[in-house]
Every structure is written in structure tokens, then in C-alpha cells.
Design a protein around this motif. Structure first.
Motif, PDB file in Angstrom:
ATOM      1  N   SER A  51     -19.644  11.379  22.835  1.00 15.80           N
ATOM      2  CA  SER A  51     -18.517  11.451  21.893  1.00 15.80           C
ATOM      3  C   SER A  51     -17.594  10.244  22.018  1.00 15.80           C
ATOM      4  O   SER A  51     -17.175   9.666  21.012  1.00 15.80           O
ATOM      5  CB  SER A  51     -17.703  12.731  22.104  1.00 15.80           C
ATOM      6  N   PHE A  52     -17.284   9.857  23.249  1.00 16.97           N
ATOM      7  CA  PHE A  52     -16.368   8.744  23.454  1.00 16.97           C
ATOM      8  C   PHE A  52     -16.978   7.424  23.002  1.00 16.97           C
ATOM      9  O   PHE A  52     -16.361   6.670  22.241  1.00 16.97           O
ATOM     10  CB  PHE A  52     -15.967   8.656  24.930  1.00 16.97           C
ATOM     11  N   ILE A  53     -18.182   7.142  23.429  1.00 19.42           N
ATOM     12  CA  ILE A  53     -18.780   5.844  23.150  1.00 19.42           C
ATOM     13  C   ILE A  53     -19.045   5.646  21.655  1.00 19.42           C
ATOM     14  O   ILE A  53     -18.833   4.558  21.109  1.00 19.42           O
ATOM     15  CB  ILE A  53     -20.066   5.648  23.993  1.00 19.42           C
ATOM     16  N   THR A  54     -19.459   6.710  20.967  1.00 18.78           N
ATOM     17  CA  THR A  54     -19.685   6.586  19.523  1.00 18.78           C
ATOM     18  C   THR A  54     -18.356   6.508  18.776  1.00 18.78           C
ATOM     19  O   THR A  54     -18.234   5.773  17.792  1.00 18.78           O
ATOM     20  CB  THR A  54     -20.521   7.758  18.983  1.00 18.78           C
ATOM     21  N   GLY A  55     -17.357   7.244  19.260  1.00 18.68           N
ATOM     22  CA  GLY A  55     -16.040   7.182  18.633  1.00 18.68           C
ATOM     23  C   GLY A  55     -15.422   5.807  18.759  1.00 18.68           C
ATOM     24  O   GLY A  55     -14.833   5.278  17.806  1.00 18.68           O
ATOM     25  N   MET A  56     -15.563   5.203  19.938  1.00 15.64           N
ATOM     26  CA  MET A  56     -15.025   3.865  20.158  1.00 15.64           C
ATOM     27  C   MET A  56     -15.774   2.824  19.341  1.00 15.64           C
ATOM     28  O   MET A  56     -15.173   1.898  18.772  1.00 15.64           O
ATOM     29  CB  MET A  56     -15.091   3.513  21.647  1.00 15.64           C
ATOM     30  N   ALA A  57     -17.077   2.958  19.257  1.00 13.93           N
ATOM     31  CA  ALA A  57     -17.886   2.003  18.499  1.00 13.93           C
ATOM     32  C   ALA A  57     -17.559   2.060  17.008  1.00 13.93           C
ATOM     33  O   ALA A  57     -17.516   1.027  16.333  1.00 13.93           O
ATOM     34  CB  ALA A  57     -19.375   2.270  18.729  1.00 13.93           C
ATOM     35  N   ALA A  58     -17.307   3.261  16.498  1.00 15.92           N
ATOM     36  CA  ALA A  58     -16.945   3.408  15.087  1.00 15.92           C
ATOM     37  C   ALA A  58     -15.561   2.831  14.816  1.00 15.92           C
ATOM     38  O   ALA A  58     -15.324   2.220  13.763  1.00 15.92           O
ATOM     39  CB  ALA A  58     -16.985   4.885  14.694  1.00 15.92           C
ATOM     40  N   LYS A  59     -14.673   3.005  15.760  1.00 20.93           N
ATOM     41  CA  LYS A  59     -13.290   2.557  15.599  1.00 20.93           C
ATOM     42  C   LYS A  59     -13.146   1.047  15.771  1.00 20.93           C
ATOM     43  O   LYS A  59     -12.241   0.432  15.192  1.00 20.93           O
ATOM     44  CB  LYS A  59     -12.422   3.290  16.623  1.00 20.93           C
ATOM     45  N   ASN A  60     -14.030   0.449  16.553  1.00 22.12           N
ATOM     46  CA  ASN A  60     -13.913  -0.975  16.892  1.00 22.12           C
ATOM     47  C   ASN A  60     -15.228  -1.710  16.624  1.00 22.12           C
ATOM     48  O   ASN A  60     -15.961  -2.053  17.569  1.00 22.12           O
ATOM     49  CB  ASN A  60     -13.527  -1.127  18.367  1.00 22.12           C
ATOM     50  N   GLU A 186      -1.299   5.909  21.728  1.00 18.55           N
ATOM     51  CA  GLU A 186      -1.970   5.969  20.428  1.00 18.55           C
ATOM     52  C   GLU A 186      -3.415   5.502  20.539  1.00 18.55           C
ATOM     53  O   GLU A 186      -3.749   4.658  21.371  1.00 18.55           O
ATOM     54  CB  GLU A 186      -1.219   5.094  19.407  1.00 18.55           C
ATOM     55  N   GLY A 187      -4.254   6.053  19.684  1.00 20.75           N
ATOM     56  CA  GLY A 187      -5.638   5.601  19.608  1.00 20.75           C
ATOM     57  C   GLY A 187      -6.575   6.232  20.612  1.00 20.75           C
ATOM     58  O   GLY A 187      -7.666   5.710  20.850  1.00 20.75           O
ATOM     59  N   ASN A 188      -6.190   7.352  21.213  1.00 14.51           N
ATOM     60  CA  ASN A 188      -7.051   8.003  22.194  1.00 14.51           C
ATOM     61  C   ASN A 188      -8.304   8.569  21.526  1.00 14.51           C
ATOM     62  O   ASN A 188      -8.224   9.252  20.503  1.00 14.51           O
ATOM     63  CB  ASN A 188      -6.299   9.133  22.894  1.00 14.51           C
ATOM     64  N   VAL A 189      -9.456   8.257  22.086  1.00 18.48           N
ATOM     65  CA  VAL A 189     -10.730   8.832  21.645  1.00 18.48           C
ATOM     66  C   VAL A 189     -11.181   9.806  22.721  1.00 18.48           C
ATOM     67  O   VAL A 189     -11.341   9.434  23.888  1.00 18.48           O
ATOM     68  CB  VAL A 189     -11.793   7.739  21.431  1.00 18.48           C
ATOM     69  N   MET A 190     -11.384  11.058  22.364  1.00 18.29           N
ATOM     70  CA  MET A 190     -11.672  12.093  23.349  1.00 18.29           C
ATOM     71  C   MET A 190     -13.162  12.224  23.658  1.00 18.29           C
ATOM     72  O   MET A 190     -14.018  11.980  22.811  1.00 18.29           O
ATOM     73  CB  MET A 190     -11.131  13.443  22.873  1.00 18.29           C
ATOM     74  N   THR A 191     -13.443  12.631  24.891  1.00 17.50           N
ATOM     75  CA  THR A 191     -14.789  12.982  25.309  1.00 17.50           C
ATOM     76  C   THR A 191     -14.991  14.478  25.064  1.00 17.50           C
ATOM     77  O   THR A 191     -14.048  15.205  24.728  1.00 17.50           O
ATOM     78  CB  THR A 191     -15.014  12.684  26.799  1.00 17.50           C
ATOM     79  N   GLU A 192     -16.224  14.952  25.268  1.00 16.76           N
ATOM     80  CA  GLU A 192     -16.492  16.393  25.124  1.00 16.76           C
ATOM     81  C   GLU A 192     -15.664  17.189  26.132  1.00 16.76           C
ATOM     82  O   GLU A 192     -15.046  18.203  25.796  1.00 16.76           O
ATOM     83  CB  GLU A 192     -17.986  16.683  25.348  1.00 16.76           C
ATOM     84  N   TYR A 193     -15.661  16.732  27.384  1.00 18.11           N
ATOM     85  CA  TYR A 193     -14.903  17.418  28.428  1.00 18.11           C
ATOM     86  C   TYR A 193     -13.406  17.401  28.131  1.00 18.11           C
ATOM     87  O   TYR A 193     -12.706  18.394  28.343  1.00 18.11           O
ATOM     88  CB  TYR A 193     -15.152  16.759  29.781  1.00 18.11           C
ATOM     89  N   GLU A 194     -12.924  16.274  27.660  1.00 13.24           N
ATOM     90  CA  GLU A 194     -11.485  16.150  27.382  1.00 13.24           C
ATOM     91  C   GLU A 194     -11.047  17.166  26.332  1.00 13.24           C
ATOM     92  O   GLU A 194     -10.005  17.815  26.465  1.00 13.24           O
ATOM     93  CB  GLU A 194     -11.184  14.732  26.904  1.00 13.24           C
ATOM     94  N   ARG A 195     -11.832  17.288  25.293  1.00 12.24           N
ATOM     95  CA  ARG A 195     -11.506  18.252  24.231  1.00 12.24           C
ATOM     96  C   ARG A 195     -11.528  19.679  24.785  1.00 12.24           C
ATOM     97  O   ARG A 195     -10.637  20.493  24.499  1.00 12.24           O
ATOM     98  CB  ARG A 195     -12.488  18.097  23.077  1.00 12.24           C
ATOM     99  N   LYS A 196     -12.534  19.970  25.584  1.00 13.01           N
ATOM    100  CA  LYS A 196     -12.678  21.305  26.175  1.00 13.01           C
ATOM    101  C   LYS A 196     -11.497  21.641  27.079  1.00 13.01           C
ATOM    102  O   LYS A 196     -10.883  22.705  26.970  1.00 13.01           O
ATOM    103  CB  LYS A 196     -13.986  21.366  26.964  1.00 13.01           C
ATOM    104  N   PHE A 197     -11.164  20.730  27.972  1.00 11.10           N
ATOM    105  CA  PHE A 197     -10.107  20.990  28.946  1.00 11.10           C
ATOM    106  C   PHE A 197      -8.723  21.010  28.299  1.00 11.10           C
ATOM    107  O   PHE A 197      -7.870  21.824  28.645  1.00 11.10           O
ATOM    108  CB  PHE A 197     -10.144  19.947  30.063  1.00 11.10           C
TER     109      PHE A 197
END
Length: 214
Positions: A51-60, A186-197
Motif C-alpha cells: 500500500s505504501f510503495i504504490t501510494g508513494m509511486a502514484a503520488k510522486n 501533510e502528505g502521509n501515505v498509510m501502510t496496511e498496518y498503519e490503517r489497521k492500528f
């Protein structure tokens, strides 16, 4: 991130060489050639389900991203997200975070992310923590002079340990967040664990640290 063994994971990775670099040792020192451009390269050690790596790649799109995980099944789920996103600036590696110098030349990586790493809470397992000094030595070698690590976790013990470990290594703590989601970051991209926790009300810790000038 521990998951059950996924049937067909190995074949899934092997069948998608456009995203999964199957012989990363051959790319050492020529990762910009692999991506086909001269953009900066950021890596995530312990990329989980992606989730994080794809989110960051899409954003940047002006940055190349490499997701690294040692678990084949986990990386195969990350590949699912990469295939769905169809992004040209992302690659995946099935390698151990302790052996990064086998795959990256000195100073070849511009920034390194550690997100929700295994805390290894028992003292006898300290050397397995991704912020232990031997890992920091590896990161320092593949990052440029004064290169940075960005680290997130929900585990207070690991965060406190990491603050001490990085400081003792001589790193500069540029910024520290004791409650990321309650801050003005600002601009935080969450991981699966981050969203869960975070959905459970747990505090998320974050830091940005910089290696000392050589």
C-alpha cells in the motif's frame, strides 16, 4: 508482516519480471538503467502488501520506488497492487534487508523507508531489529552522504529503541512525531498496518533521521 503461505506466489512473481527484478544482484550500480531514467530512487525495506510503495509511486511520478520484502507470499500481494496500479516507477525485490549492499552500489539510493518493522521485543533478538547498528551501517553505505531514513511504527518500545540507536550511531534526528495522525504533517501515505492500528485508536510514531557527514 506475517501471512500464510500463498499458493502460486512464486510463479506469480516469476511471471511478472516487468515489476519483480528476479536477479537484483545484476542491477547493482545500474538501477537507473533498469528504470530507464535518471530519477531519484527511494526504497522501502519491509514493504508488506504494497500500500505504501504504490501510494508513494502514484503520488510522486518523478521518483522511482523499490519495495523490498523477504517473504515471498507477502511480496506477491504487493505485486497485486502494483499490477492494479500499472505504475512505471516501481519495482519489487525478494531479498533480505541485511544484504542490501549485494544489490545496491554505494550511494545509489536517495532515501530509505522503514514502516512498521517487526519490533523483535525480546532482548536476545535485538540484532534483528531493522534499526540495529549493523542495519544502519548497511543503509549508510547505499545512501548518499547525509542520506535519510524515514521511519514509522505503532510500537512505542521499538520507537524509543530506534531513537536511541540512531542517536548513538551519530545520526541527526531532523523531525520526530509522537502522534503522527494528530499532527499537522501533510502528505502521509498509510501502510496496511498503519490503517489497521490507527482505526483502533493507536498512536502512530514517525521520525526522519539523517546520517552524519563523512
Amino acid at each position: 508482516m506475517r501471512v500464510r503461505k500463498r499458493k502460486g506466489a512464486e510463479e506469480h512473481l516469476e511471471n511478472n519480471p516487468q515489476y519483480v527484478v528476479l536477479k537484483p544482484e545484476e542491477a547493482k550500480g545500474r538501477w537507473q538503467d533498469v528504470f530507464g531514467n535518471e530519477q531519484p530512487i527511494h526504497i522501502e525495506v519491509g514493504s508488506g502488501k504494497g500500500s505504501f510503495i504504490t501510494g508513494m509511486a502514484a503520488k510522486n511520478p518523478h521518483i522511482n520506488y523499490i519495495g523490498i520484502d523477504i517473504q515471498r507470499s507477502v511480496l506477491s500481494y504487493a505485486l497485486d497492487k502494483v499490477l492494479e496500479s500499472d505504475l512505471p516507477n516501481i519495482k519489487l525485490l525478494l531479498v533480505d534487508g541485511s544484504s542490501l549492499t549485494n544489490y545496491f552500489a554505494d550511494g545509489e539510493i536517495d532515501l530509505l523507508y522503514l514502516n512498521f518493522s517487526d519490533p523483535w521485543p525480546k532482548t536476545r533478538h535485538e540484532k534483528r531489529r531493522l534499526t540495529y547498528k549493523t542495519f544502519l551501517e548497511t543503509y549508510e553505505q547505499i545512501l548518499p552522504e547525509e542520506g535519510q531514513i524515514h521511519f514509522k511504527t505503532d510500537n512505542r518500545g521499538l520507537f524509543e529503541y530506534s531513537l536511541a540507536s540512531l542517536s548513538q550511531y551519530g545520526m541527526v534526528l531532523n523531525q520526530v512525531w509522537l502522534d503522527l495522525h494528530a499532527s499537522d504533517y501533510e502528505g502521509n501515505v498509510m501502510t496496511e498496518y498503519e490503517r489497521k492500528f490507527s482505526n483502533k485508536g493507536q498512536v502512530i510514531y514517525r521520525l526522519e533521521a539523517q546520517f552524519p557527514k563523512k
